[in-house]
Design a protein around this motif. Structure first.
Motif, PDB file in Angstrom:
ATOM      1  N   TYR A 158      17.842 -27.005   4.141  1.00  0.00           N
ATOM      2  CA  TYR A 158      17.842 -27.224   2.696  1.00  0.00           C
ATOM      3  C   TYR A 158      19.099 -27.955   2.232  1.00  0.00           C
ATOM      4  O   TYR A 158      19.044 -28.754   1.287  1.00  0.00           O
TER       5      TYR A 158
ATOM      6  N   ILE B  46      19.682 -23.333  -5.982  1.00  0.00           N
ATOM      7  CA  ILE B  46      21.123 -23.345  -6.237  1.00  0.00           C
ATOM      8  C   ILE B  46      21.724 -24.690  -5.844  1.00  0.00           C
ATOM      9  O   ILE B  46      22.595 -25.239  -6.526  1.00  0.00           O
ATOM     10  N   LEU B  47      21.243 -25.233  -4.725  1.00  0.00           N
ATOM     11  CA  LEU B  47      21.819 -26.476  -4.199  1.00  0.00           C
ATOM     12  C   LEU B  47      21.543 -27.679  -5.097  1.00  0.00           C
ATOM     13  O   LEU B  47      22.388 -28.571  -5.224  1.00  0.00           O
TER      14      LEU B  47
ATOM     15  N   TRP C 117      17.811 -20.601  -2.422  1.00  0.00           N
ATOM     16  CA  TRP C 117      18.970 -21.368  -1.962  1.00  0.00           C
ATOM     17  C   TRP C 117      18.825 -22.837  -2.361  1.00  0.00           C
ATOM     18  O   TRP C 117      19.790 -23.466  -2.819  1.00  0.00           O
ATOM     19  N   ASP C 118      17.636 -23.362  -2.223  1.00  0.00           N
ATOM     20  CA  ASP C 118      17.360 -24.739  -2.628  1.00  0.00           C
ATOM     21  C   ASP C 118      17.591 -24.925  -4.122  1.00  0.00           C
ATOM     22  O   ASP C 118      18.130 -25.948  -4.568  1.00  0.00           O
TER      23      ASP C 118
ATOM     24  N   PHE D  97      18.657 -22.560   6.092  1.00  0.00           N
ATOM     25  CA  PHE D  97      19.891 -22.717   5.319  1.00  0.00           C
ATOM     26  C   PHE D  97      20.441 -24.135   5.496  1.00  0.00           C
ATOM     27  O   PHE D  97      20.777 -24.816   4.513  1.00  0.00           O
TER      28      PHE D  97
ATOM     29  N   ILE E  39      13.851 -16.749   0.050  1.00  0.00           N
ATOM     30  CA  ILE E  39      15.310 -16.931   0.069  1.00  0.00           C
ATOM     31  C   ILE E  39      15.650 -18.415   0.199  1.00  0.00           C
ATOM     32  O   ILE E  39      16.565 -18.927  -0.452  1.00  0.00           O
ATOM     33  N   GLY E  40      14.883 -19.116   1.056  1.00  0.00           N
ATOM     34  CA  GLY E  40      15.119 -20.548   1.222  1.00  0.00           C
ATOM     35  C   GLY E  40      14.918 -21.314  -0.068  1.00  0.00           C
ATOM     36  O   GLY E  40      15.701 -22.208  -0.405  1.00  0.00           O
TER      37      GLY E  40
END
Length: 474
Positions: free
Chosen positions: A143, A86-87, A83-84, A140, A79-80
């Motif tokens: 990242y 996407i960022l 998320w990374d 969260f 998940i991390g």
């Protein structure tokens, strides 16, 4: 080189907000001093070093010392990473559009450093019990801070100078400091095991201490090394669709991304299998970690060597040469037998000296491609382009592991059992041929790359000759 028509060129020039560099930045024909480049590059050490514990050490430590299940840890770190992913493009695009009295990139780096430091304290120095929810929350924030530093910092490195070769120098200094940071992160857990074997909290403390101790001076030195060059164009309204189109429509960028994907895949296959290769095929488990460190020591010297070559022959030619050297080294592994450890040492030394040659040149080439796009469209895309460059590297690391480990298992290799000679030979073949093929593909993608020094100089001449009366007030 593609050029604008006269009418389109005048429109693009009319949109520009500034065509000159700030007072603290080098002019287009000025070389930065080594001292200033070292100052600017210090932030690369903690930013790069953070990847090592996340990829290698934190998952087993949190499972062994804090009682989290492997299934939960695997899901949390997946998940991390998502998320990374996407960022990266989000922060890259937003930093392109940021305008402030301090510049576009500096506010992101400063704010990101604060989040990075706070979340690192929680991640590496946990005060109490760690739950899956608390670990997700920490990652969260971590990242967000990490990406807010990394992507604007990479984009800024490509904007300090418009000179073709100066960008190679800047990328080289960053590469050397990156190698130093990664080397330190490899050594610290090893030292912890010598002091108190199996003490995960000590390993976490040493790694976290290294990150925090280098972060603050790195931020200060980097942010004060140069003034940011003023952007050539005013900010645009953020559009995800437009941002994605500017990436997928840029054929030169896609070639560089594909080449970098191949380079990183080859490196990651080697990293994923080196312990198995040395421990099982060579029968020298005591050298499994040491050989990796041996390669990294010589890798620190690689950047200046390849920089000198690039200053003579240009970036893409040097990248091709470096990749072909990598092909030869990895094919040489086919000649290594368990009784010929000396040949493996020689090839590992050569691997270290060739390490990162392609990555270094490709990173510097992204800034040249951003210049070309800026001239043709009037769009500032450096942050976005460096964010997708970072994404290609992370994707390659994941894909390489996802291919290499199942492949050697399919060939009969068992990490915790008895292996036949055929299974061990399978490890050797994947360890040697996987990287060799990947580096060959990278070289092929860069052959006859059109954006060389002469083509880029023509682009910069047009970008640098903006009439002052066409520059609108901020």
């Amino acid at each position: 080189m593609t050029t604008l028509s006269a009418s389109k060129s005048s429109i693009a020039f009319g949109k520009r907000s500034a065509g000159t560099l700030s007072a603290g930045s080098p002019s287009s024909d000025e070389k930065s001093s080594a001292g200033r480049l070292v100052r600017f590059s210090t932030l690369a050490a903690p930013v790069a070093a953070a990847n090592m514990p996340l990829a290698v050490y934190l998952p087993p430590i949190y499972a062994r010392d804090f009682g989290l299940s492997l299934g939960a840890i695997g899901l949390i770190f997946l998940i991390g990473r998502l998320w990374d992913a996407i960022l990266d493009p989000l922060i890259g695009s937003l930093s392109d559009r940021t305008r402030s009295r301090w510049g576009r990139r500096k506010p992101w780096i400063a704010a990101g450093s604060l989040l990075f430091a706070l979340s690192s304290c929680a991640l590496f120095f946990p005060a109490g019990a760690i739950t899956p929810t608390s670990l997700v929350t920490i990652l969260f924030v971590f990242y967000i801070g990490w990406t807010a530093i990394q992507i604007p910092y990479l984009a800024w490195s490509g904007e300090i100078s418009g000179q073709y070769h100066e960008r190679t120098r800047i990328a080289t200094y960053q590469t050397v400091l990156t190698s130093v940071g990664l080397f330190a992160m490899l050594v610290l857990p090893t030292l912890a095991d010598q002091i108190r074997p199996g003490d995960g909290r000590l390993q976490l403390g040493l790694m976290g201490g290294m990150l925090l101790a280098t972060l603050l001076p790195g931020v200060i030195l980097t942010l004060t090394a140069f003034d940011e060059p003023a952007p050539l164009f005013p900010p645009e309204r953020f559009s995800l669709g437009q941002s994605l189109r500017s990436v997928f429509a840029n054929k030169l960028l896609l070639r560089v991304l594909a080449s970098d994907f191949a380079v990183t895949s080859g490196q990651s296959i080697r990293s994923a299998l080196i312990v198995f290769y040395v421990s099982f095929y060579m029968g020298r488990p005591e050298w499994a970690a040491g050989l990796f460190l041996f390669q990294f020591v010589f890798g620190i010297l690689a950047g200046p060597i390849w920089m000198r070559i690039a200053l003579r022959f240009g970036k893409h030619r040097t990248a091709v040469a470096g990749e072909l050297v990598q092909v030869a080294i990895n094919l040489g592994l086919l000649l290594v037998t368990p009784g010929n450890f000396a040949l493996l040492l020689v090839l590992t030394l050569a691997q270290g000296l060739a390490q990162g040659s392609g990555n270094l040149m490709l990173r510097a080439m992204v800034a040249d491609i951003a210049d070309k796009h800026r001239l043709e469209t009037g769009e500032e895309r450096s942050g976005l382009y460096y964010s997708v460059f970072s994404l290609s590297m992370k994707a390659a690391q994941a894909v390489a592991i996802g291919i290499a480990l199942p492949l050697v298992a399919w060939l009969g290799f068992k990490a915790n059992g008895t292996n036949s000679q055929a299974a061990l030979d399978g490890v050797k073949l994947v360890f040697a041929l996987g990287p060799a093929l990947a580096h060959a593909l990278s070289a092929l993608l860069l052959a006859r790359f059109p954006l060389d020094e002469a083509a880029h100089a023509a682009i910069r001449r047009q970008l640098d000759t903006v009439p002052a009366d066409l520059v609108p007030a901020e």
